[in-house]
Design a protein around this motif. Structure first.
Motif, PDB file in Angstrom:
ATOM      1  N   THR B  44       0.871  -1.193   0.000  1.00 49.80           N
ATOM      2  CA  THR B  44       0.000   0.000   0.000  1.00 49.80           C
ATOM      3  C   THR B  44       0.894   1.224   0.000  1.00 49.80           C
ATOM      4  N   VAL B 394       9.693  -1.030   4.083  1.00 51.09           N
ATOM      5  CA  VAL B 394       9.124   0.308   4.226  1.00 51.09           C
ATOM      6  C   VAL B 394       9.964   1.231   3.373  1.00 51.09           C
ATOM      7  N   VAL B 417       5.287   7.324   0.725  1.00 47.03           N
ATOM      8  CA  VAL B 417       5.581   6.277   1.688  1.00 47.03           C
ATOM      9  C   VAL B 417       4.865   5.018   1.211  1.00 47.03           C
ATOM     10  N   SER B 418       5.528   3.895   1.372  1.00 49.54           N
ATOM     11  CA  SER B 418       4.881   2.635   0.990  1.00 49.54           C
ATOM     12  C   SER B 418       5.287   1.547   1.971  1.00 49.54           C
ATOM     13  N   LEU B 419       4.414   0.599   2.060  1.00 44.55           N
ATOM     14  CA  LEU B 419       4.654  -0.532   2.946  1.00 44.55           C
ATOM     15  C   LEU B 419       4.381  -1.808   2.154  1.00 44.55           C
ATOM     16  N   TYR B 421       4.478  -6.042   2.264  1.00 47.48           N
ATOM     17  CA  TYR B 421       4.526  -7.221   3.125  1.00 47.48           C
ATOM     18  C   TYR B 421       4.569  -8.454   2.231  1.00 47.48           C
TER      19      TYR B 421
END
Lengths: 537, 429
Positions: B44, B394, B417-419, B421
């Motif tokens: 995201t 991250v 910003v992105s994350l 997983y």
């Protein structure tokens, strides 16, 4: 090891934090230059068209006419009248069946009014109200018929029947009232025999209500009564003999509105024509004496009395005749022309009056009843005097100060609170041969002056002038600029209040030479703004 | 086990080259499934960027965050004026899922190869885009008013503004190890577009008149709804990628990408205002100076200057991106990259960007760039990545470090910003 959930929480908190960052509106100030309004001011805008006449060369004259002597209110005044009538059963008791008659068979009643020597034989009512109050001591309903044979509407005599409720008991009578509009009724005031005047004929008839189920014994103490009141009786027309009397008209004053906006200063008129017109629309001979006519300037307190040949001289006034049209009578008229050579009429007007006064004596029918009771009077058409002033706009003015109040409404102007401050510039291109010193005063609703707006110098300069014959005339236009600086408070005041007083002081060029005003003279106004405007998104 | 480098680059470009904006603050090469057992990655992100060759960052910050824009701020913008100025902004929010169906093939000596047949990705994105262009006098008129133009003509020609807001469902499929395609379905939420062709405003020296010449068009989507539920347009877009490898160890890569080649067709309730007019405003003409009531000022509303709206469907082309990226790779800590970008259907100018990438270990990476062109003049983007426990990446960065250092002398800013997983599983094949 950092927890994955912890990292996720940090990430989403950061995103939410950024997205929900509080934002205000940006705003900045700009400088706006814009035209606001433009207008032309001609003599038509200063004075009503109805007062202006234009000569063959375009020269302007002001013609003002005012009716200042009126007689209609004082000539005939019919007083309010109340007539009480009661019917008793005389001497003995009487048993009456339903429908049984209480009053005598032909109970006509004549009422003669006293009208101070005036003998009215006929008339028509413009307005009037009859108020009836009926009383019943009999413990049966009474049918009460009330007729006025001498009052007809479209040829039908007045005739009404009222049911009076039965008395409550032998000691408590019943009452009922009725109000009847008499407007439009024709009146014959000559009585039952048609040989008297000022007399109204009425007839009553009271009987036991035929719908009652049983009769009743009435005794001498029983009363059936009626009180009839006539109020607000105003004739539309009357005929008769109006008597021979002396009527004082005045001293009274009426408004003279021609110079109502002038507060101070003086003028000199090159010429003036004045006509005094007497008119008699009444079918009655009279003799009138103009004791005094004067003009008053309330600002200065100065009064000028008219000196003219017809003053203080008895003037015989002939009776009017029926016109059988409109107006309903053909008046007698007498016109007196007043000018510089036969009167002080010019001084009367140069006084810049706001009031005109008169003191007149009128003798009615000085030769007696020569018409055989055929004097007539239509209420809207009486005896009056008119003053007609023709004022060529060839004059000089010294410090003539005009004042006028203008109401305005800027409530629908959008975003006016974002207008911060600035300067309004009024550019005047003056085509009149006079200077004008102008000031605008902001006022509250009570007329209290809040602020003056125009910075000094506040002069609108005269147009260039030239001499034409004996007159000074404008020749072109002169441009003047007036500045209205507005700080932020003054700007908001301008939008908050909604009334401006304009005060203008005029001085003609070359006084005491006369300037001539033409229908082509005008001032072109242009109002522009240079203001700081706050853009507030 | 060592993975074959060539293919990993391609996959990275395929999945993340398409997230580039006009300003390209997010060059994401970090999502590819590097682990043997990584099956699915979920990402995201949120990003924004603005840029202008005239508007300073300090000015844009005030414009966005609010507050008083004083003369000093306006002056700093005026010093940067050009004969023709551009401005742009973009924002992108989304989630992505990258799915791998097979574990990497073993091609010998313990080397695995990631095949194009192994992957596909789906993204759901919420995107905003503003493109604008204007002459210096348009800015001066808007922020100083027409007072500076007393006796002069302000040129307002060739002003262009277009705003798009749309949602996108994007399916990305590798066609080969070096080629990929992305297909998107677009839901248009709102747009407006305004442009002048020939326009100017003359202010009379005495303020007696304002003379306007205007040939303009203004379009906007249906205003009936403005929320996320609003579906006022439908469209589609295409993304294409191709990579070329050079050198003994294929250390040089030329990557070509075209993204957002598409359109949105807005509904028939879209409004178009078009007018070619000249008029002179000289103020209200008052017939009776003694009666200055409200009716004397009737027609004060500017609505009367607008033409009647035409309701008709409008098609807008998406602002596209054409990029050529040249990558110099090494097995060490440093890599380098140069990228040239073109932005069709946008007011952004061609852009050249040079990037140095430093990745001392697999848990941390840093890159910094210098960029000229695009919406801005000169930018210094900086970004970093941090990996946690092999499952979480991250990433974050800023689009222009100068925005913090000299906000009133620089244009262009952004942040992202992105994350990410990673889900792992064992493969049975």
């Amino acid at each position: 090891m950092i927890s994955s959930r912890f990292l996720l929480a940090i990430l989403f908190a950061s995103v939410i934090g950024i997205a929900s960052c509080k934002r205000d509106n940006p705003f900045w100030d700009t400088g706006i230059v814009a035209p606001i309004l433009n207008a032309s001011l001609t003599i038509d805008d200063i004075l009503p068209d109805s007062l202006l006449e234009t000569g063959s060369n375009g020269e302007i004259s002001v013609v003002y006419e005012t009716k200042f002597i009126g007689l209609s209110d004082t000539l005939f005044n019919i007083p309010d009248t109340t007539i009480d009538t009661a019917f008793h059963i005389p001497f003995f008791s009487l048993f009456l069946q339903p429908g049984g008659l209480i009053t005598p068979n032909n109970s006509y009643q004549q009422t003669k009014y006293s009208l101070n020597g005036v003998e009215i034989v006929a008339g028509k009512l413009r307005s009037g109200t009859m108020y009836l109050l009926l009383r019943n001591d009999v413990m049966r309903r009474i049918s009460f018929r009330y007729e006025i044979p001498s009052a007809t509407f479209n040829g039908v005599p007045f005739d009404t029947t009222i049911i009076i409720p039965a008395a409550v008991n032998t000691t408590t009578p019943s009452y009922i009232s009725a109000t009847i509009d008499l407007a439009g009724y024709d009146l014959d005031m000559t009585g039952l025999q048609n040989n008297i005047s000022n007399t109204l004929v009425v007839r009553y008839e009271a009987r036991i209500d035929p719908t009652e189920s049983s009769g009743i014994t009435i005794i001498p103490a029983d009363t059936v009564g009626i009180a009839s009141s006539f109020t607000g009786v105003v004739p539309e027309f009357i005929r008769g003999y109006f008597g021979s009397s002396t009527i004082a008209i005045g001293p009274e004053t009426t408004n003279f509105n021609l110079f109502q906006r002038i507060q101070s200063g003086s003028i000199g008129l090159e010429a003036l024509n004045m006509e005094l017109v007497l008119e008699n629309y009444v079918g009655m001979d009279a003799r009138v004496t103009l004791n005094d006519i004067w003009s008053t300037n309330s600002q200065t307190g100065n009064t000028v009395h008219l000196n003219a040949p017809m003053m203080d001289q008895p003037i015989n006034v002939d009776r009017a005749s029926y016109s059988f049209g409109f107006p309903p009578s053909v008046p007698w008229t007498q016109t007196y022309t007043l000018n510089n050579s036969n009167s002080n009429a010019r001084a009367l007007v140069e006084n810049l009056p706001d009031q005109l006064g008169y003191d007149v004596t009128l003798v009615t029918n000085p030769l007696g009843n020569v018409s055989g009771n055929n004097d007539f009077f239509f209420v809207d058409w009486a005896f009056n005097g008119k003053l007609r002033v023709e004022l060529p706009l060839s004059f000089f003015a010294s410090n003539i100060t005009l004042s006028d109040t203008i109401d305005y409404d800027f409530t629908t102007v959008e975003n006016k609170e974002d207008i911060l401050k600035g300067t309004l510039t009024m550019t005047a291109e003056n085509g009149f041969p006079f200077d004008a010193q102008i000031q605008l005063y902001l006022m509250d609703v009570n007329g209290t002056i809040i602020d003056s707006l125009i910075a000094m110098p506040n002069n609108i300069l005269s147009a260039p002038t030239t001499t034409s014959g004996s007159h000074i005339v404008a020749n072109g236009q002169t441009t003047s600029q007036l500045l209205i600086p507005l700080n932020e408070q003054q700007t908001q005041n301008l939008f908050f209040y909604n009334r401006i007083m304009i005060k203008t002081r005029f001085n003609t060029t070359g006084a005491p030479s006369y300037v001539q005003i033409y229908n082509t003279n005008k001032i072109d106004f242009r109002l522009t703004a240079d203001f700081d405007y706050r853009v507030n998104n | 086990m060592r993975m074959k480098f060539r293919n990993s680059f391609f996959i990275a470009g395929l999945f993340f080259g398409s997230t580039a904006f006009a300003q390209d603050p997010m060059e994401t090469y970090f999502l590819w499934p590097s682990g043997q057992n990584v099956a699915t990655k979920v990402q995201t992100w949120a990003s924004y960027s603005t840029g202008s060759d005239m508007l300073t960052n300090g000015f844009v910050n005030k414009l966005y965050l609010g507050g008083y824009i004083d003369d000093g701020l306006k002056s700093s913008v005026m010093k940067r004026q050009n004969s023709y100025n551009i401005v742009g902004a973009t924002a992108d929010l989304g989630v992505a899922g990258v799915f791998r169906f097979r574990k990497p093939d073993v091609v010998g000596d313990g080397v695995t190869q990631i095949s194009h047949k192994h992957f596909m990705s789906i993204r759901v994105r919420d995107r905003y885009r503003l493109d604008g262009a204007f002459g210096p006098e348009a800015f001066q008129l808007a922020f100083y008013g027409n007072r500076p133009f007393r006796g002069q003509t302000a040129d307002l020609s060739d002003i262009k503004f277009r705003f798009l807001h749309w949602q996108q469902v994007q399916l990305q499929i590798p066609l080969s190890n070096t080629t990929g395609i992305g297909l998107s379905v677009l839901k248009g939420e709102s747009f407006f577009k305004g442009e002048t062709r020939k326009a100017n405003l003359f202010t009379d020296p005495n303020g007696y008149a304002l003379n306007v010449n205007a040939d303009f068009t203004y379009q906007m989507s249906d205003t009936a709804k403005s929320s996320f539920k609003a579906w006022h347009g439908t469209g589609a877009s295409l993304d294409l990628y191709q990579s070329f490898y050079f050198g003994m160890d294929q250390n040089y890569v030329l990557h070509l990408a075209a993204s957002d080649i598409g359109f949105i067709k807005w509904s028939g309730q879209s409004q178009t205002f078009q007018k070619d007019t000249s008029f002179s405003y000289t103020g209200f003409t008052i017939d009776d100076l003694t009666n200055l009531n409200d009716s004397s000022f009737a027609g004060l509303s500017t609505d009367s200057l607008l033409p009647t709206a035409q309701f008709k469907s409008v098609t807008t082309w998406l602002p596209a991106t054409l990029q050529a990226t040249f990558l110099i790779r090494s097995e060490g800590k440093w890599n380098g990259m140069a990228r040239a970008s073109l932005y069709p259907n946008s007011t952004a100018r061609p852009e050249l960007k040079m990037t140095a990438m430093w990745k001392p270990n697999k848990h941390f990476g840093l890159r910094t760039s210098v960029a000229v062109g695009g919406f801005s003049r000169f930018r210094i983007p900086i970004e970093t990545e941090i990996a946690f426990a092999r499952k979480i990446y991250v990433r974050g960065g800023i689009d222009n470090a100068l925005a913090f250092i000299v906000p009133d002398k620089s244009g262009g800013q952004g942040a992202f910003v992105s994350l990410t997983y990673s889900f792992e599983r064992g493969y049975s094949n």
